[in-house]
Write a protein that holds these residues in place. Structure first.
Motif, PDB file in Angstrom:
ATOM      1  N   GLU A   1      37.865  43.695  35.975  1.00  0.00           N
ATOM      2  CA  GLU A   1      37.148  43.468  34.679  1.00  0.00           C
ATOM      3  C   GLU A   1      36.871  44.823  33.915  1.00  0.00           C
ATOM      4  N   LEU A   2      36.768  44.491  32.736  1.00  0.00           N
ATOM      5  CA  LEU A   2      36.389  45.361  31.671  1.00  0.00           C
ATOM      6  C   LEU A   2      34.720  45.516  31.745  1.00  0.00           C
ATOM      7  N   VAL A   3      34.542  46.921  31.869  1.00  0.00           N
ATOM      8  CA  VAL A   3      33.010  47.204  32.057  1.00  0.00           C
ATOM      9  C   VAL A   3      32.527  47.953  31.160  1.00  0.00           C
ATOM     10  N   ALA A   4      33.349  49.041  30.173  1.00  0.00           N
ATOM     11  CA  ALA A   4      32.864  49.459  29.016  1.00  0.00           C
ATOM     12  C   ALA A   4      34.190  49.737  28.203  1.00  0.00           C
TER      13      ALA A   4
ATOM     14  N   ASP B   1      27.931  42.688  30.727  1.00  0.00           N
ATOM     15  CA  ASP B   1      26.602  42.340  30.827  1.00  0.00           C
ATOM     16  C   ASP B   1      26.107  43.275  32.038  1.00  0.00           C
ATOM     17  N   SER B   2      26.942  43.490  33.184  1.00  0.00           N
ATOM     18  CA  SER B   2      26.694  44.333  34.357  1.00  0.00           C
ATOM     19  C   SER B   2      26.214  45.920  33.647  1.00  0.00           C
ATOM     20  N   GLY B   3      26.902  46.294  33.014  1.00  0.00           N
ATOM     21  CA  GLY B   3      26.862  47.809  32.643  1.00  0.00           C
ATOM     22  C   GLY B   3      25.684  48.081  31.466  1.00  0.00           C
TER      23      GLY B   3
END
Length: 124
Positions: A46-49, A62-64
């Protein structure tokens, strides 16, 4: 041939911080948008940033959002991910990916070049 090398992973306690680095070679950094991804066992990558080629635009999932900060230093062909307030669910192998097109970062299956990844473990 693009080569990406990630570093900076490790083991931290919940609430701790880590700073990941990804250094690129074989490309001119300013020509590529860069993204940080993570993959936990049994999960999809998944793409985080993500950050645009000159850093004007950033994206966080959303998580980061609010905990992670992506930045880049094109003079060093390096992109960073500062991760604060880490949680156990952040545990994963973190990878960086690059592409000339911003939109491609959101379709990791289309990214051709990946680093070897760096393990992040958040545990008490």
């Amino acid at each position: 041939q693009v080569q990406l090398v990630e570093s900076g992973g490790g083991s931290v306690q919940p609430g701790g911080s880590l700073r990941l680095s990804c250094t690129a070679s074989g490309i001119l950094a300013s020509m590529s948008a860069m993204g940080w991804y993570r993959q936990a066992p049994g999960q999809q990558r998944e793409l985080v940033a993500a950050i645009s080629n000159y850093g004007a635009t950033t994206y966080y999932n959303d998580s980061g959002h609010g905990r992670f900060t992506i930045s880049r230093d094109n003079t060093k062909n390096t992109v960073f991910l500062q991760m604060n307030s880490l949680r156990s669910e952040d545990t994963a192998v973190y990878y960086c990916g690059s592409d000339r097109y911003w939109a491609t970062l959101f379709e990791p299956e289309k990214i051709d070049s990946w680093g070897q990844g760096t393990q992040v473990t958040v545990s008490s």
